[in-house]
Scaffold this motif. Structure first.
Motif, PDB file in Angstrom:
ATOM      1  N   SER A  45       0.817  -1.211   0.000  1.00 55.74           N
ATOM      2  CA  SER A  45       0.000   0.000   0.000  1.00 55.74           C
ATOM      3  C   SER A  45       0.849   1.260   0.000  1.00 55.74           C
ATOM      4  N   GLU A  46       0.403   2.217  -0.758  1.00 56.19           N
ATOM      5  CA  GLU A  46       1.048   3.529  -0.750  1.00 56.19           C
ATOM      6  C   GLU A  46       0.157   4.540  -0.032  1.00 56.19           C
ATOM      7  N   GLU A  98     -10.303   6.180   1.531  1.00 57.42           N
ATOM      8  CA  GLU A  98      -9.003   6.218   0.863  1.00 57.42           C
ATOM      9  C   GLU A  98      -8.199   4.943   1.124  1.00 57.42           C
ATOM     10  N   ALA A  99      -8.273   4.425   2.347  1.00 58.40           N
ATOM     11  CA  ALA A  99      -7.563   3.185   2.661  1.00 58.40           C
ATOM     12  C   ALA A  99      -8.156   2.012   1.886  1.00 58.40           C
ATOM     13  N   LEU A 100      -9.489   1.960   1.801  1.00 60.03           N
ATOM     14  CA  LEU A 100     -10.134   0.901   1.017  1.00 60.03           C
ATOM     15  C   LEU A 100      -9.796   1.025  -0.463  1.00 60.03           C
ATOM     16  N   GLN A 106      -4.558  -2.251  -5.106  1.00 65.85           N
ATOM     17  CA  GLN A 106      -3.504  -3.263  -4.980  1.00 65.85           C
ATOM     18  C   GLN A 106      -4.043  -4.673  -5.243  1.00 65.85           C
ATOM     19  N   GLY A 107      -5.343  -4.768  -5.522  1.00 66.08           N
ATOM     20  CA  GLY A 107      -5.932  -6.065  -5.829  1.00 66.08           C
ATOM     21  C   GLY A 107      -6.303  -6.882  -4.616  1.00 66.08           C
ATOM     22  N   SER A 108      -6.520  -6.225  -3.494  1.00 66.02           N
ATOM     23  CA  SER A 108      -6.841  -6.953  -2.273  1.00 66.02           C
ATOM     24  C   SER A 108      -8.347  -7.112  -2.108  1.00 66.02           C
TER      25      SER A 108
END
Length: 112
Positions: A45-46, A98-100, A106-108
Motif C-alpha cells: 500500500s502507498e 481512501e484506505a479501502l 492493490q488487488g486486495s
C-alpha cells in the motif's frame, strides 16, 4: 482477527505496533491466510494510513506484523464516547474510503 500491542523496537530505538494472531487462531489455515493477505496488502500500500516499515514473521510459532505506531484512539474508542459530529465524522469516513481504495487498487479482497 488479531491483537495489537505497543512494543519497543530495540534495534531502531522506537515504539512500534505489533499485531499477533492469538494462539487459538495461529494454526487456523483460513485465519493465517487472511493474516498473510493483510500483511501483503499493507506492505504494497502507498496509502498514508499504511506507512513506515512493515515486517512479518513468526515468534514462538505465532504469526506477527510489526508496523509503524500511529498514536491516537481507534475508531471503536471514539464511537464509545458517543455520537460523532458530522464535521468530525466526514474526515474519518474519507480516511477509511481512501484506505479501502488503496487496498482495492492493490488487488486486495481483504477487509482493512
Amino acid at each position: 482477527m488479531g491483537r495489537v500491542f505497543r512494543a519497543r523496537d530495540t534495534k531502531l530505538n522506537r515504539d512500534v505496533a505489533l499485531k499477533v494472531l492469538p494462539d487459538s487462531l495461529a494454526n487456523d489455515t483460513e485465519r493465517l491466510a487472511r493474516f498473510t493477505r493483510e500483511a501483503q496488502t499493507t506492505g504494497r500500500s502507498e496509502s498514508p494510513e499504511h506507512r513506515g516499515d512493515l515486517r512479518t514473521g513468526r515468534q514462538r510459532w505465532r504469526p506477527r506484523l510489526v508496523m509503524e505506531l500511529v498514536e491516537g484512539d481507534d475508531l471503536s474508542q471514539r464511537i464509545a464516547r458517543g455520537a460523532i459530529p458530522l464535521d468530525e465524522a466526514l474526515p474519518i469516513a474519507k480516511q477509511i474510503a481512501e484506505a479501502l481504495e488503496a487496498a482495492h487498487e492493490q488487488g486486495s479482497s481483504t477487509a482493512i
